[in-house]
Scaffold this motif. Structure first.
Motif, mmCIF file in Angstrom:
data_model
loop_
_atom_site.group_PDB
_atom_site.id
_atom_site.type_symbol
_atom_site.label_atom_id
_atom_site.label_comp_id
_atom_site.label_asym_id
_atom_site.label_seq_id
_atom_site.Cartn_x
_atom_site.Cartn_y
_atom_site.Cartn_z
ATOM 1 N N LYS A 147 0.843 -1.205 0.000
ATOM 2 C CA LYS A 147 0.000 0.000 0.000
ATOM 3 C C LYS A 147 0.871 1.245 0.000
ATOM 4 N N ARG A 148 1.888 1.252 0.877
ATOM 5 C CA ARG A 148 2.865 2.349 0.919
ATOM 6 C C ARG A 148 4.249 1.752 0.741
ATOM 7 N N ARG A 149 5.113 2.513 0.081
ATOM 8 C CA ARG A 149 6.476 2.052 -0.199
ATOM 9 C C ARG A 149 7.430 3.117 0.319
ATOM 10 N N LEU A 150 8.083 2.822 1.435
ATOM 11 C CA LEU A 150 8.955 3.796 2.090
ATOM 12 C C LEU A 150 10.412 3.434 1.839
ATOM 13 N N ILE A 151 11.150 4.340 1.232
ATOM 14 C CA ILE A 151 12.553 4.120 0.917
ATOM 15 C C ILE A 151 13.401 4.965 1.864
ATOM 16 N N VAL A 152 14.303 4.314 2.595
ATOM 17 C CA VAL A 152 15.188 5.005 3.538
ATOM 18 C C VAL A 152 16.593 5.011 2.952
ATOM 19 N N ALA A 153 17.106 6.191 2.652
ATOM 20 C CA ALA A 153 18.443 6.294 2.050
ATOM 21 C C ALA A 153 19.052 7.640 2.414
ATOM 22 N N SER A 154 20.343 7.638 2.717
ATOM 23 C CA SER A 154 21.029 8.867 3.116
ATOM 24 C C SER A 154 22.345 8.996 2.373
ATOM 25 N N THR A 163 16.203 7.463 -7.340
ATOM 26 C CA THR A 163 16.068 6.799 -8.640
ATOM 27 C C THR A 163 15.031 5.683 -8.563
ATOM 28 N N LEU A 164 15.087 4.891 -7.499
ATOM 29 C CA LEU A 164 14.088 3.839 -7.317
ATOM 30 C C LEU A 164 12.690 4.436 -7.244
ATOM 31 N N ALA A 165 12.534 5.512 -6.463
ATOM 32 C CA ALA A 165 11.221 6.137 -6.306
ATOM 33 C C ALA A 165 10.724 6.722 -7.630
ATOM 34 N N HIS A 166 11.615 7.359 -8.379
ATOM 35 C CA HIS A 166 11.233 7.966 -9.656
ATOM 36 C C HIS A 166 10.805 6.900 -10.656
ATOM 37 N N HIS A 167 11.640 5.895 -10.844
ATOM 38 C CA HIS A 167 11.346 4.856 -11.835
ATOM 39 C C HIS A 167 10.082 4.081 -11.461
ATOM 40 N N ALA A 168 9.999 3.674 -10.177
ATOM 41 C CA ALA A 168 8.827 2.923 -9.742
ATOM 42 C C ALA A 168 7.565 3.781 -9.852
ATOM 43 N N GLY A 169 7.689 5.069 -9.527
ATOM 44 C CA GLY A 169 6.546 5.961 -9.626
ATOM 45 C C GLY A 169 6.053 6.119 -11.050
ATOM 46 N N ALA A 171 6.359 3.979 -13.322
ATOM 47 C CA ALA A 171 5.785 2.681 -13.709
ATOM 48 C C ALA A 171 4.447 2.406 -13.033
ATOM 49 N N GLY A 172 4.009 3.325 -12.156
ATOM 50 C CA GLY A 172 2.699 3.180 -11.534
ATOM 51 C C GLY A 172 2.712 2.777 -10.082
ATOM 52 N N TYR A 173 3.883 2.859 -9.419
ATOM 53 C CA TYR A 173 3.996 2.434 -8.025
ATOM 54 C C TYR A 173 4.641 3.561 -7.217
ATOM 55 N N ARG A 174 3.806 4.455 -6.697
ATOM 56 C CA ARG A 174 4.295 5.639 -6.005
ATOM 57 C C ARG A 174 5.082 5.259 -4.758
ATOM 58 N N CYS A 175 6.235 5.908 -4.536
ATOM 59 C CA CYS A 175 7.103 5.647 -3.392
ATOM 60 C C CYS A 175 7.374 6.942 -2.632
ATOM 61 N N GLU A 176 7.778 6.799 -1.381
ATOM 62 C CA GLU A 176 8.210 7.935 -0.570
ATOM 63 C C GLU A 176 9.687 7.758 -0.235
#
Length: 303
Positions: A147-154, A163-169, A171-176
């Motif tokens: 339901k939600r996709r949370l990416i933790v990166a620093s 990049t993961l959030a942009h590409h997945a978004g 493709a139809g899978y919104r990420c934070e």
């Protein structure tokens, strides 16, 4: 290495944590005499073991190549390259940025450009041989079903997370992307088992990433980790781990391998539901045109 292995890292610097970890690998085993020779050689010289070929490690251990491979497998690794990657990640993780630069300066006679490109080619070649394709598929499936996709990166690896959030978004899978501690803390407040947490962390671990993974696990949310270590304080909270090398040619870590991984995960996402992704990509393209983002589509640039 099996996911059930639990080894807690210790805070001392320099050689001790690597030696402690290596001894912990054999704590519940009775290695043969030949395997014990390999283990002793690795403990004695973790720096050598962190880059040695199978034949070089065999020579340093006084055994044959097959014994080095068998030794790695007896400790839960697929072979010497996977064990060496774990040793290398742990050894480098003990070094500060200036110390890391000294290590690379001492070992390379190449120009920085050649050393950098060579390191990338080395990593990508090893990854093509070693990465389990089923894990890429699992990562894509958990992203698609969450339901939600949370990416933790620093740090520099925040670029990989974005990049993961942009590409997945697209493709139809919104990420934070959560690269701020306050934003991260707030985002975890309503995390559920229908969501997924994806930490992307290499070299020296951020406490915020470990805390986020621990909290996600407590709340029942799956944790899908991208890191350069299979066993670490954050790995014990992970449901699946994609182990990716991150060593650069200087004190800068390499993000090329991890970028390649997230690109492949996103390509797998598109294959999972081609129709959904096609609609999402078409909608994104239309929105780009509506906002006049691309100058070659802008009327004022038409011939």
């Amino acid at each position: 290495m099996t996911k059930d292995t639990k080894i807690v890292a210790r805070p001392e610097l320099h050689g001790r944590p690597v030696e402690d970890w290596l001894r912990a690998l054999a704590a519940n085993k009775v290695p043969s005499k030949a395997v014990h020779h390999v283990l002793d050689a690795v403990i004695t010289n973790p720096e050598l073991a962190s880059y040695a070929s199978t034949s070089e490690m065999a020579g340093a251990s006084g055994v044959n190549v097959a014994t080095v491979t068998r030794s790695a497998q007896s400790f839960g690794f697929s072979g010497w390259p996977e064990w060496r990657q774990e040793i290398r990640a742990r050894y480098l993780g003990l070094l500060s940025a200036p110390e890391l630069a000294v290590v690379h300066d001492a070992s390379s006679t190449q120009a920085p450009f050649d050393a950098t490109i060579g390191k990338h080619i080395e990593h990508l070649t090893a990854m093509k041989r070693a990465i389990d394709r089923s894990i890429i598929l699992d990562f894509a499936k958990v992203i698609s079903s969450a339901k939600r996709r949370l990416i933790v990166a620093s740090g520099s690896f925040a670029a990989v997370g974005r990049t993961l959030a942009h590409h997945a978004g697209v493709a139809g899978y919104r990420c934070e992307v959560l690269d701020d501690t306050v934003v991260l803390t707030n985002a975890l407040a309503d995390l559920t088992d229908r969501d997924v947490l994806i930490p992307i962390t290499f070299w020296r671990l951020y406490n915020s990433s470990i805390a986020a993974a621990r909290e996600a696990k407590r709340r029942g949310a799956p944790v899908y980790l991208i890191s350069d270590q299979l066993v670490s304080p954050i790995a014990e909270f992970a449901d699946r781990i994609l182990v990716v090398p991150s060593e650069g040619a200087s004190f800068f870590p390499s993000i090329v391998p991890s970028l390649s991984i997230v690109e492949s995960v996103c390509a797998q996402l598109v294959k999972l539901d081609a129709e959904r992704s096609a609609k999402a990509i078409a909608a994104a393209e239309k929105q780009w045109q509506e906002f006049d983002l691309l100058h070659f589509n802008s009327p004022k640039f038409q011939p």
